[in-house]
Design a protein around this motif. Structure first.
Motif, PDB file in Angstrom:
ATOM      1  N   ARG A  48       0.828  -1.203   0.000  1.00 23.93           N
ATOM      2  CA  ARG A  48       0.000   0.000   0.000  1.00 23.93           C
ATOM      3  C   ARG A  48       0.868   1.262   0.000  1.00 23.93           C
ATOM      4  NH1 ARG A  48      -4.604   1.489   4.568  1.00 23.93           N
ATOM      5  NH2 ARG A  48      -5.046   3.599   3.834  1.00 23.93           N
ATOM      6  N   ARG A  49       1.970   1.240   0.744  1.00 23.71           N
ATOM      7  CA  ARG A  49       2.876   2.388   0.760  1.00 23.71           C
ATOM      8  C   ARG A  49       3.353   2.727  -0.650  1.00 23.71           C
ATOM      9  NH1 ARG A  49       6.909   0.657   5.744  1.00 23.71           N
ATOM     10  NH2 ARG A  49       5.489   1.160   7.481  1.00 23.71           N
ATOM     11  N   MET A  98      13.582  -4.969  -7.555  1.00 25.15           N
ATOM     12  CA  MET A  98      13.904  -4.764  -6.150  1.00 25.15           C
ATOM     13  C   MET A  98      12.742  -5.093  -5.222  1.00 25.15           C
ATOM     14  SD  MET A  98      14.054  -0.594  -6.522  1.00 25.15           S
ATOM     15  CE  MET A  98      14.940  -0.378  -4.995  1.00 25.15           C
ATOM     16  N   TYR A  99      13.105  -5.418  -3.977  1.00 18.11           N
ATOM     17  CA  TYR A  99      12.152  -5.607  -2.885  1.00 18.11           C
ATOM     18  C   TYR A  99      12.209  -4.367  -1.978  1.00 18.11           C
ATOM     19  CZ  TYR A  99      12.282 -10.670  -4.017  1.00 18.11           C
ATOM     20  OH  TYR A  99      12.216 -11.899  -4.627  1.00 18.11           O
ATOM     21  N   GLU A 100      11.516  -4.465  -0.833  1.00 20.07           N
ATOM     22  CA  GLU A 100      11.522  -3.443   0.216  1.00 20.07           C
ATOM     23  C   GLU A 100      10.795  -2.167  -0.217  1.00 20.07           C
ATOM     24  OE1 GLU A 100      12.290  -4.333   3.074  1.00 20.07           O
ATOM     25  OE2 GLU A 100      13.457  -6.146   2.608  1.00 20.07           O
ATOM     26  N   SER A 101       9.671  -1.908   0.429  1.00 21.04           N
ATOM     27  CA  SER A 101       8.831  -0.773   0.053  1.00 21.04           C
ATOM     28  C   SER A 101       9.565   0.565   0.149  1.00 21.04           C
ATOM     29  CB  SER A 101       7.574  -0.746   0.928  1.00 21.04           C
ATOM     30  OG  SER A 101       7.907  -0.681   2.302  1.00 21.04           O
ATOM     31  N   GLN A 102      10.354   0.774   1.207  1.00 15.07           N
ATOM     32  CA  GLN A 102      11.047   2.057   1.334  1.00 15.07           C
ATOM     33  C   GLN A 102      12.081   2.254   0.234  1.00 15.07           C
ATOM     34  OE1 GLN A 102      10.644   4.731   4.196  1.00 15.07           O
ATOM     35  NE2 GLN A 102      11.086   5.430   2.123  1.00 15.07           N
ATOM     36  N   TYR A 125       9.302   5.861   6.712  1.00 17.95           N
ATOM     37  CA  TYR A 125       8.147   5.113   7.202  1.00 17.95           C
ATOM     38  C   TYR A 125       8.547   4.320   8.448  1.00 17.95           C
ATOM     39  CZ  TYR A 125       5.250   5.859   3.020  1.00 17.95           C
ATOM     40  OH  TYR A 125       4.481   6.404   2.032  1.00 17.95           O
ATOM     41  N   PRO A 126       7.627   4.113   9.365  1.00 19.58           N
ATOM     42  CA  PRO A 126       7.938   3.277  10.528  1.00 19.58           C
ATOM     43  C   PRO A 126       8.201   1.838  10.101  1.00 19.58           C
ATOM     44  CG  PRO A 126       5.590   3.787  10.450  1.00 19.58           C
ATOM     45  CD  PRO A 126       6.249   4.646   9.414  1.00 19.58           C
ATOM     46  N   VAL A 130       1.807  -0.041  11.460  1.00 17.99           N
ATOM     47  CA  VAL A 130       0.644  -0.223  12.326  1.00 17.99           C
ATOM     48  C   VAL A 130      -0.604   0.427  11.729  1.00 17.99           C
ATOM     49  CG1 VAL A 130      -0.313   0.234  14.612  1.00 17.99           C
ATOM     50  CG2 VAL A 130       2.115  -0.343  14.368  1.00 17.99           C
ATOM     51  N   VAL A 131      -0.451   1.655  11.251  1.00 19.02           N
ATOM     52  CA  VAL A 131      -1.609   2.384  10.713  1.00 19.02           C
ATOM     53  C   VAL A 131      -2.145   1.699   9.463  1.00 19.02           C
ATOM     54  CG1 VAL A 131      -2.385   4.562   9.722  1.00 19.02           C
ATOM     55  CG2 VAL A 131      -0.839   4.572  11.682  1.00 19.02           C
TER      56      VAL A 131
END
Length: 261
Positions: A48-49, A98-102, A125-126, A130-131
């Motif tokens: 979603r990010r 690539m992987y990893e959303s950030q 991003y945390p 959680v959100v």
């Protein structure tokens, strides 16, 4: 079966948890020549990010749904990337996978943002979403698992095409069923470009005839809409395999289940 309007309320609650991210975007995107590809699943908070940033940059991209328990595209991710982790992003314009959303978010701003830098709001991003996870739960965890009660047909020859934007609750419902059916599609972002775009097509903040921003992406999208009216209404689905052109999330969901399940 959950009533459709309840699904809409749940999807709206999901969008509200992110404070409006995934609704607005640039009117003048830097769309690459070759299609960006995203292997993901609707209910993943990490995916979603990335989708929110894709809407902010107003980029179109191909989606290959990889719900838990799915058999069609998860194996491709494992073969190409070496592990089952999502989202998995592929840009054939630069030979990047690539992987990893950030990391994906930094890459998108670097290559397709105006300044080449990630805005502070999207840079840290945390670790634990959680959100976004709360949003997934509010949405009934739709778009997380493959629907095992459905007998699947073969993947359609041509990719379906869906117009919408990340935070649209109606679009979210359609993306959820596309995920559960493992149906790949091209997602055409139609982000809100200015304050006059705010609100649904029949209840915009600016009354009167809707006029899209001159030269913007929305102006180019209006003629695509099957009703040929001077407005933007999402979700809008085209299926080149059958010639179907559909508005209204409930109608689209019914069509997808009847045709592909």
């Amino acid at each position: 079966m959950v009533h459709h309007q309840i699904k809409v309320i749940q999807a709206l609650a999901t969008s509200l948890t992110e404070g409006g991210r995934g609704a607005n975007g640039t009117a003048f995107p830097v769309q690459p020549e070759k299609a960006l590809k995203l292997y993901e699943f609707e209910g993943s908070p990490f995916c979603r990010r990335v989708r929110e940033v894709m809407t902010l940059l107003n980029l179109d991209y191909e989606v290959y749904p990889c719900p838990k328990g799915g058999t069609k595209f998860r194996k491709i991710v494992k073969e190409q990337g070496g592990k089952l982790r999502f989202p998995y992003f592929v840009d054939e314009n630069t030979g990047t996978a690539m992987y990893e959303s950030q990391d994906i978010i930094h890459y998108l701003f670097q290559h397709y943002g105006k300044s080449g830098k990630t805005p502070e709001k999207y840079a840290h991003y945390p670790k634990y979403p959680v959100v976004a996870l709360a949003g997934t739960l509010l949405n009934g965890a739709r778009g997380v698992w493959v629907n095992k009660k459905i007998i699947y047909r073969e993947t359609p020859e041509q990719l379906l095409e869906l117009w919408g934007f990340e935070a649209s609750p109606y679009t979210r419902i359609v993306r959820g069923i596309l995920t559960e059916l493992e149906l790949p599609f091209v997602f055409h972002n139609v982000a809100k470009e200015r304050w006059q775009d705010q609100g649904p097509s029949v209840l915009r903040l600016k009354p009167g005839k809707y006029i899209p921003l001159a030269g913007g992406k929305r102006e180019k999208v209006v003629p695509v809409m099957g009703r040929h009216k001077k407005d933007i209404q999402v979700p809008y689905l085209e299926d080149p395999n059958t010639g179907a052109k559909l508005f209204e999330s409930e109608v689209i969901v019914d069509y997808l289940k009847r045709r592909y399940a």
